[in-house]
Design an enzyme around this catalytic site. Structure first.
Site, PDB file in Angstrom:
ATOM      1  CG  ASP A  36      -1.610   7.165   2.438  1.00 30.99           C
ATOM      2  OD1 ASP A  36      -2.826   7.071   2.186  1.00 30.99           O
ATOM      3  OD2 ASP A  36      -0.762   6.329   2.087  1.00 30.99           O
TER       4      ASP A  36
HETATM    5  N1  URA Z   1       0.012   5.773  -2.699  1.00 29.64           N
HETATM    6  C1  URA Z   1       0.163   5.633  -1.369  1.00 29.64           C
HETATM    7  O1  URA Z   1       0.527   4.554  -0.898  1.00 29.64           O
HETATM    8  N2  URA Z   1      -0.105   6.667  -0.578  1.00 29.64           N
HETATM    9  C2  URA Z   1      -0.466   7.873  -1.042  1.00 29.64           C
HETATM   10  O2  URA Z   1      -0.673   8.794  -0.266  1.00 29.64           O
HETATM   11  C3  URA Z   1      -0.622   8.022  -2.434  1.00 29.64           C
HETATM   12  C4  URA Z   1      -0.378   6.960  -3.236  1.00 29.64           C
END
Ligand code: URA
Length: 239
Positions: free
Chosen positions: A101
């Site tokens: 993310d």
């Molecule tokens: N899980 C998440 O919630 N975000 C990420 O970036 C990777 C795994």
């Protein structure tokens, strides 16, 4: 005709800056002749050798990035935000292996090797992905048990995970928790914690398979060496 350091970078051997260093150190041979000064322009098809290795034109490239916060891990962003590719000095078209993310930090692989990408992201290969999350609140034993055995997110149960509370800040009511998962559903870790009533305040991926972030500050990257790539293929296939 292109500058030699650009052609070296195009073949995915290293960054342009690193190629300049190799040239100045006298390690680069073009059609068998040593080149030790910058400025030479060459045809894209010349034979280039560095440290005895011929650089193939369709060389596979594997980059390990310590992704900082505030960067998207897609190749293009419709909101015109900075992407992980903006952090990498390579003219080879590489793609992120899975996603982190915008606000997640840590280990992200990028490659032009589609076979390895598929092997790494397929849940059946059960590649460990180690995350460290700072969460609101303190996990109860029952919540840890649920996370470990799998929780429902978006109507589907996650596969089993490993969960370990690393520290608890009683004063601020937060905890730091390591969670190891094998899948890569969208926002999986955040949703897993949310499903047991805890929001994720910070998230970092520290490891994928045996690869870690040793020696890389936030925003820095390095190329995997051929030994590591071989080990990664063996790891995925034997897992
Ligand atoms: N899980 C998440 O919630 N975000 C990420 O970036 C990777 C795994």
């Amino acid at each position: 005709m292109e500058r030699l350091q650009k052609v070296i970078a195009n073949r995915g051997y290293c960054s342009r800056r690193k190629a300049e260093e190799y040239i100045k150190e006298g390690k680069v041979f073009v059609n068998g002749n040593r080149v030790s000064e910058l400025g030479l322009k060459v045809d894209e098809n010349v034979e280039i050798r560095i440290d005895g290795k011929v650089l193939e034109k369709d060389e596979k490239v594997y980059i390990l990035l310590n992704k900082p916060r505030g960067v998207v891990s897609t190749v293009k962003d419709e909101k015109m935000r900075k992407t992980v590719l903006d952090l990498i000095d390579t003219s080879v078209r590489v793609y992120p292996v899975g996603r982190l993310d915008y606000d997640t930090t840590g280990l992200l692989l990028l490659t032009n090797d589609g076979d390895l990408t598929n092997l790494l992201i397929h849940p059946k290969n059960r590649i460990d992905k180690v995350y460290v999350a700072k969460i609101a609140g303190i996990l109860k034993g029952e919540e840890i048990r649920l996370l470990k055995q799998g929780v429902f997110i978006d109507g589907k149960k996650t596969s089993s995970s490993k969960v370990r509370v690393k520290s608890v800040d009683y004063k601020n009511g937060t905890s730091v928790v390591e969670i190891i998962i094998h899948e890569g559903k969208n926002h999986q870790v955040k949703k897993m914690f949310e499903s047991v009533g805890h929001s994720v305040l910070k998230l970092k991926r520290e490891k994928v398979a045996f690869l870690n972030l040793k020696g890389l500050h936030s925003g820095e990257y390095r190329y995997l060496n051929p030994k590591e790539v071989k080990k990664l293929y063996a790891f995925v296939k034997n897992n």
